[in-house]
Design a protein around this motif. Sequence first.
Motif, PDB file in Angstrom:
ATOM      1  N   PRO A  83       1.472  -4.474  -5.476  1.00  0.00           N
ATOM      2  CA  PRO A  83       0.387  -3.856  -4.694  1.00  0.00           C
ATOM      3  C   PRO A  83       0.820  -2.611  -3.928  1.00  0.00           C
ATOM      4  N   GLU A  84       2.112  -2.410  -3.730  1.00  0.00           N
ATOM      5  CA  GLU A  84       2.566  -1.204  -3.038  1.00  0.00           C
ATOM      6  C   GLU A  84       2.256   0.067  -3.825  1.00  0.00           C
ATOM      7  N   TYR A  85       1.894  -0.082  -5.108  1.00  0.00           N
ATOM      8  CA  TYR A  85       1.531   1.069  -5.933  1.00  0.00           C
ATOM      9  C   TYR A  85       0.024   1.128  -6.219  1.00  0.00           C
ATOM     10  N   ALA A  86      -0.750   0.207  -5.690  1.00  0.00           N
ATOM     11  CA  ALA A  86      -2.186   0.097  -6.003  1.00  0.00           C
ATOM     12  C   ALA A  86      -2.944   1.379  -5.679  1.00  0.00           C
ATOM     13  N   ASP A  87      -2.530   2.090  -4.648  1.00  0.00           N
ATOM     14  CA  ASP A  87      -3.231   3.314  -4.252  1.00  0.00           C
ATOM     15  C   ASP A  87      -3.087   4.443  -5.270  1.00  0.00           C
ATOM     16  N   LEU A  88      -2.203   4.278  -6.230  1.00  0.00           N
ATOM     17  CA  LEU A  88      -1.980   5.335  -7.225  1.00  0.00           C
ATOM     18  C   LEU A  88      -2.900   5.226  -8.427  1.00  0.00           C
ATOM     19  N   ARG A  89      -3.595   4.107  -8.562  1.00  0.00           N
ATOM     20  CA  ARG A  89      -4.464   3.895  -9.718  1.00  0.00           C
ATOM     21  C   ARG A  89      -5.652   4.845  -9.672  1.00  0.00           C
TER      22      ARG A  89
END
Length: 91
Positions: A83-89
């Motif tokens: 989830p630490e990368y979820a904002d990149l989707r």
Amino acid sequence: MSIEITRTARSYAAYLDGLRVGELIYARRDNEIVALHTVVEEAAEGKGVGGALARALLDDVREGGLKVVAQCPFVAGFLDRHPEYADLRAG
């Protein structure tokens, strides 16, 4: 064992002890990076190679202020599990 990642204009390559063992292929589209395909050699499976490739791509996406389109099932699954990368989707 150390995983080394190199980047080219269209892919990231992973090396273990100097041997190329994986690749993540991508394309650039406007302000997005499209993750197309990830492959890891059978002998290197389970050693974190795929994750290292995905992290390298996603860290570069973040640094560049871009978004990622995860057409590659491995990258899509990695995003689901991290989830630490979820904002990149994208969208």
